[in-house]
Design a protein around this motif. Structure first.
Motif, PDB file in Angstrom:
ATOM      1  N   ALA A   1     -41.861 -19.714 -34.245  1.00  0.00           N
ATOM      2  CA  ALA A   1     -43.031 -20.396 -33.672  1.00  0.00           C
ATOM      3  C   ALA A   1     -43.804 -19.500 -32.699  1.00  0.00           C
ATOM      4  CB  ALA A   1     -42.575 -21.663 -32.951  1.00  0.00           C
ATOM      5  N   THR A   2     -43.198 -18.414 -32.244  1.00  0.00           N
ATOM      6  CA  THR A   2     -43.842 -17.653 -31.165  1.00  0.00           C
ATOM      7  C   THR A   2     -44.082 -16.176 -31.460  1.00  0.00           C
ATOM      8  OG1 THR A   2     -41.647 -17.296 -30.200  1.00  0.00           O
ATOM      9  CG2 THR A   2     -42.922 -19.127 -29.311  1.00  0.00           C
TER      10      THR A   2
ATOM     11  N   LYS B   1     -44.103 -28.582 -28.947  1.00  0.00           N
ATOM     12  CA  LYS B   1     -45.072 -28.959 -29.983  1.00  0.00           C
ATOM     13  C   LYS B   1     -45.128 -27.856 -31.060  1.00  0.00           C
ATOM     14  CE  LYS B   1     -49.879 -30.139 -29.902  1.00  0.00           C
ATOM     15  NZ  LYS B   1     -51.028 -30.136 -29.007  1.00  0.00           N
ATOM     16  N   GLU B   2     -45.182 -26.615 -30.612  1.00  0.00           N
ATOM     17  CA  GLU B   2     -45.223 -25.482 -31.551  1.00  0.00           C
ATOM     18  C   GLU B   2     -43.898 -25.370 -32.307  1.00  0.00           C
ATOM     19  OE1 GLU B   2     -48.018 -23.769 -32.229  1.00  0.00           O
ATOM     20  OE2 GLU B   2     -48.833 -25.304 -30.889  1.00  0.00           O
TER      21      GLU B   2
ATOM     22  N   LYS C   1     -43.763 -27.820 -35.073  1.00  0.00           N
ATOM     23  CA  LYS C   1     -44.629 -27.480 -36.218  1.00  0.00           C
ATOM     24  C   LYS C   1     -43.852 -26.651 -37.229  1.00  0.00           C
ATOM     25  CE  LYS C   1     -49.050 -27.267 -33.782  1.00  0.00           C
ATOM     26  NZ  LYS C   1     -50.060 -26.323 -33.258  1.00  0.00           N
TER      27      LYS C   1
END
Ligand code: PMP
Ligand code: GLN
Length: 400
Positions: free
Chosen positions: A125-126, A271-272, A275
């Motif tokens: 996610a990052t 939230k990320e 996803k």
């Protein structure tokens, strides 16, 4: 006969063709995990397996009964994507009771398929191409390949092989405008060391006024010895505001095969995370979540763990007293490092394999967690085993 021969030739051609197309491995230098390798050799040679980190005794029968009950009660379809609310709520309450910190179960906690998936999802996610991620070696095996899978670059800090403490000045010198994240792991696999409050404060000061994220792998949170207090990133506001904290029920409740864990993070980060999570596993084993939600409500079910494993550590080390291995008692995790430098100058890998084949005791060579070719002649032994297994293994090791 001729017909069969033609079929065989055709099959051979076809099989060869299946591998015809050039294929660029995204992880071409990554071998099979050392845990899988050592456990397989241990099984082949019927060795006492102190290599891969898992208990050789069962979970509490009450927890197993709760899983059965959940199945019989029909919790057999998809769980909600972030995990069932009652389990997330129980985790939020545990964080509040133990550390007096508040996490919103609706938006800040997600149940995962073990900590491995939580770590994978947080990185997915990052981490973007060319992002730098600082990790400390020896490092748990999944960090580096996952960083690289998403185009990131691992910046490794090799810890002192005797004490495994972090030199924060060294870390500061490695921070660049590309540094996206730092990964810490306390209590630490494989060294059994722990980060102190002072360490966490230094890290907090280092990250102040930066956008650097933190991944705090705390799967051994409840396996910490000699009265030392676990310093979760959640306790330090300057860390908590940027931290994915990952945890594993497998470690806490003696069921690594259930592959259930969780991730905690501030809502924007979560939230990320979600996803990715929704397309990575979507949701996690439902009846096990229902059982864990009930079982975790009783703090004794996890608070007794440190003493339980401290007793096993002490028992194992008392059996090892007369051996030629050298060791400092582990401060946390269920692993104990042992130096064999008085025994042989073989590589740790070769010695570990020879121990399995000739002596029937399996361990993990720790060079595989280190910078390449950094062999400190140390093996890792897992003491999450029955007293009988520990005694038998120690008798063999003492005779070497
Ligand atoms: N982090 C560390 C430091 C570990 O030792 C492990 C293995 N237990 C994991 C993460 C992965 O945990 P899980 O089995 O829940 O995926
Ligand atoms: N965490 C466990 C260990 O360190 C192994 C988990 C695995 O096999 N992937 O031994």
């Amino acid at each position: 006969m001729y017909f069969i021969f033609v079929i065989l030739i055709f099959k051979k051609q076809f099989n060869m063709q299946r591998f015809k197309y050039p294929f660029h491995s995204k992880l071409h230098e990554v071998p099979t995990s050392i845990f899988a390798v050592m456990s397989a050799v241990a099984n082949e040679y019927k060795a006492i397996n102190l290599s891969q980190g898992f208990p050789n005794f069962n979970s509490d029968p009450k927890l197993i009964a709760l899983v059965n009950k959940a199945m019989l009660n029909g919790h057999n379809q998809y769980a909600p994507m972030p995990g069932i609310f009652s389990l997330r709520d129980a985790i939020a309450k545990k964080m509040d009771n133990l550390y007096n910190v508040s996490y919103n179960p609706e938006t800040e906690i997600t149940i995962t398929a073990g900590a491995t998936q939580a770590i994978f999802t947080a990185l997915a996610a990052t981490i973007k191409k060319d992002d730098e991620v600082i990790i400390f070696k020896p490092a748990y095996d999944c960090y580096e390949p996952t960083i690289e899978l998403f185009g990131g670059k691992t910046i490794a800090v090799q810890l002192d092989p005797e004490v495994f403490t972090v030199n924060w000045e060294e870390v500061k010198a490695l921070i660049t405008d590309k540094t996206k994240m730092i990964i810490i792991n306390t209590p630490h696999n494989p060294s059994g060391n722990v980060l102190s409050r002072e360490d966490m404060l230094q890290l907090e000061a280092l990250l102040q006024d930066t956008n650097i994220l933190l991944l705090s792998d705390e799967v051994y949170e409840h396996i910490i010895f000699d009265g030392i207090q676990h310093q979760t990133a959640a306790l330090f506001p300057g860390l908590a505001e940027r931290a994915f904290i990952t945890a594993s029920f497998g470690k806490i409740f003696h069921n690594t095969g259930w592959k259930t864990g969780y991730c905690i993070a501030p809502a924007e980060m979560m939230k990320e995370f979600r996803k990715v999570h929704q397309f990575n596993v979507f949701s996690v084993n439902h009846p096990i979540q229902v059982a864990l939600a009930e079982y975790i409500k009783t703090p004794e079910n996890y608070l007794g763990l440190s003493l339980f494993y401290q007793r096993k550590r002490d028992l194992f080390l008392s059996y090892m007293k007369t051996s030629r291995f050298e060791f400092e008692p582990s401060k946390g995790t269920y692993f104990q490092l042992m130096s064999f430098k008085n025994i042989t100058d073989e590589s740790d890998y070769n010695f570990a394999v020879r121990l399995i084949k000739e002596k029937k005791v399996a361990s993990i060579p720790i060079s595989v967690f280190n910078e390449p070719n950094y062999d400190t002649k140390v093996l890792r032994f897992c003491f999450a085993k029955t007293d009988e297994s520990l005694k038998k293994a120690a008798e063999i090791l003492c005779a070497i």
